[in-house]
Write an enzyme that holds these catalytic residues in place. Structure first.
Site, PDB file in Angstrom:
ATOM      1  N   GLU A 131       0.353  -1.052  -0.131  1.00 43.65           N
ATOM      2  CA  GLU A 131      -0.088  -0.362   0.426  1.00 43.65           C
ATOM      3  C   GLU A 131       0.963   1.262  -0.012  1.00 43.65           C
ATOM      4  O   GLU A 131       2.037   1.083   0.767  1.00 43.65           O
ATOM      5  CB  GLU A 131      -0.924  -0.056   1.572  1.00 43.65           C
ATOM      6  CG  GLU A 131      -1.655  -0.905   1.285  1.00 43.65           C
ATOM      7  CD  GLU A 131      -2.452  -1.627   2.375  1.00 43.65           C
ATOM      8  OE1 GLU A 131      -2.337  -0.578   3.501  1.00 43.65           O
ATOM      9  OE2 GLU A 131      -2.496  -2.627   2.776  1.00 43.65           O
ATOM     10  N   GLU A 159     -10.177   5.663   3.237  1.00 40.67           N
ATOM     11  CA  GLU A 159      -9.786   4.667   4.098  1.00 40.67           C
ATOM     12  C   GLU A 159     -10.509   5.307   5.616  1.00 40.67           C
ATOM     13  O   GLU A 159      -9.108   6.636   5.653  1.00 40.67           O
ATOM     14  CB  GLU A 159      -9.142   3.777   4.606  1.00 40.67           C
ATOM     15  CG  GLU A 159      -9.284   2.828   5.898  1.00 40.67           C
ATOM     16  CD  GLU A 159      -8.372   1.805   5.935  1.00 40.67           C
ATOM     17  OE1 GLU A 159      -8.438   1.223   6.615  1.00 40.67           O
ATOM     18  OE2 GLU A 159      -7.672   1.513   4.942  1.00 40.67           O
TER      19      GLU A 159
END
Length: 426
Positions: free
Chosen positions: A230, A341
């Site tokens: 990520e 997120e």
């Protein structure tokens, strides 16, 4: 009468003895408790100091940043990656064998797009740069570690932090408190992904929450064997001690259980760039109805060596994750996700007011809402391609939403985000 007096006297003596006994007992208990507490504190202190010594490597030069960070210029061969037992004799690969073909040509963009690509840098650059053969490492401070739930958990994400589109278990998202607004592709073998990500500084309500925008390179099932790489930007008061927007990376090979961490807080990622510091503040950031700033991130698998490389912008190849760190990603990824997120810790039993992206919903568009543009995937021939069958996913679209689009200037893109708590999101 005398017997009665004698009796009451002996009673009083017995009572006094009991009081003294209880006081001595309580004093002993308190002393042993305070001893145990002191022992616990000194043990934690020792543990923290040992951890700081392990993660903060000797610096050739140190640079103080305006935000209070200290950036240590560490010799490339002394970086945290080489604490990994499998990397003891690793020969650093200074550049990838191949770059993906078909990088999106930024010069072809329209005027509107060009307005959004103002130069972006890191705050610490104002006070100096790291010399050649060193890498910049954000120094970990005692307070950073103490904010974590434990020394062991410092620098790690919580389990089950991955958005799972088409999840058959709606309780999965409620249980973890993580919420998303993402676009994704699946059903093929992927060898990398790219995106240009609009940079903002969202408000985070609670110190144990965060707000981030990133891309995910995923392999394996969504169980205990999940592999993930990520990268993006985040605001995380718990991790960094402030509300600054920071560049970050993450990796795990077992769904965040024992492996992996943010940035360079454990061994794994091998950095080769002396210019960009993982975890350092990004400056400047976008403002509502004002100048827009974005960063480009490319992650791809080197077809020859098999490592996963990361590039920041057009100029900075940052480093790589060696393929042996992973099981599924040692071969390829099976899913790519792009988006935002947040953590919804539900303070006061209500939805958090933590913002995602700019804190505005997608329909507000350019200059107001946050976006990802020119999103691409890397195929088995090491070519960058537009994603096919792009899906979207969000748990609560009244809190955070996503809207995709496609045009000549921005390729495949989407606006995303939202304010969190509002009259329709309680």
């Amino acid at each position: 009468m005398a017997a009665a007096v004698q009796f009451s006297c002996s009673q009083r003596r017995r009572g006094a003895f009991l009081v003294v006994f209880m006081l001595v007992y309580l004093w002993g208990s308190l002393t042993s408790l305070s001893c145990a507490a002191r022992l616990s504190v000194s043990r934690q202190k020792l543990e923290v100091e040992k951890h700081l010594k392990r993660v903060n490597k000797p610096a050739i030069k140190s640079i103080e940043s305006a935000d209070g960070d200290i950036i240590d210029c560490v010799h490339i061969s002394q970086q945290p990656a080489f604490d990994h037992p499998f990397l003891k004799d690793h020969k650093i690969q200074m550049r990838p064998s191949y770059h993906p073909e078909g990088l999106y040509d930024e010069d072809k963009m329209s005027t509107r797009s060009k307005e959004s690509t103002n130069p972006i840098t890191q705050l610490w650059h104002m006070n100096g740069r790291c010399p050649e053969d060193t890498i910049p490492v954000r120094r970990t401070k005692k307070d950073d570690v103490l904010r974590a739930s434990s020394v062991k958990r410092y620098g790690k994400k919580k389990h089950r932090a991955i958005p799972k589109p088409r999840s058959t278990d709606p309780d999965l998202t409620n249980e973890s408190g993580h919420q998303h607004a993402i676009a994704y592709v699946e059903g093929d073998k992927y060898y990398g992904a790219k995106a240009t990500i609009n940079v903002w500084e969202p408000k985070v309500q609670q110190s144990n929450e965060f707000s981030l925008s990133q891309l995910w390179i995923l392999g394996g099932s969504f169980g205990e064997d999940l592999n993930s790489i990520e990268a993006g930007w985040q605001v995380s008061p718990d991790l960094y001690g402030d509300n600054n927007t920071r560049l970050f990376t993450y990796w795990t090979s077992d769904a965040y259980q024992a492996t992996g961490c943010y940035n360079l807080l454990c061994s794994g990622f091998i950095q080769v760039s002396s210019a960009i510091a993982m975890g350092a503040s990004i400056s400047p950031v976008s403002a509502y109805r004002n100048s827009q700033y974005d960063i480009s991130i490319l992650i791809w698998k080197d077809p020859k060596e098999g490592h996963w490389w990361m590039q920041f912008g057009n100029d900075y190849v940052l480093g790589y994750w060696p393929s042996f760190l992973f099981s599924y990603l040692a071969e390829s990824a099976s899913m790519i996700e792009w988006g935002g997120e947040v953590v919804n810790s539900q303070p006061d039993g209500k939805h958090t007011a933590t913002q995602m992206g700019s804190g505005r919903f997608p329909e507000e568009g350019f200059g107001k809402s946050s976006y990802f543009r020119n999103i691409q995937v890397v195929d088995s021939s090491n070519n960058l391609k537009s994603p096919k069958d792009l899906g979207t996913y969000t748990e609560q679209s009244n809190c955070y939403d996503v809207q995709t689009g496609s045009n000549e200037d921005w390729g495949h893109h989407f606006y995303y985000g939202g304010p969190g708590r509002n009259p329709n999101c309680q």
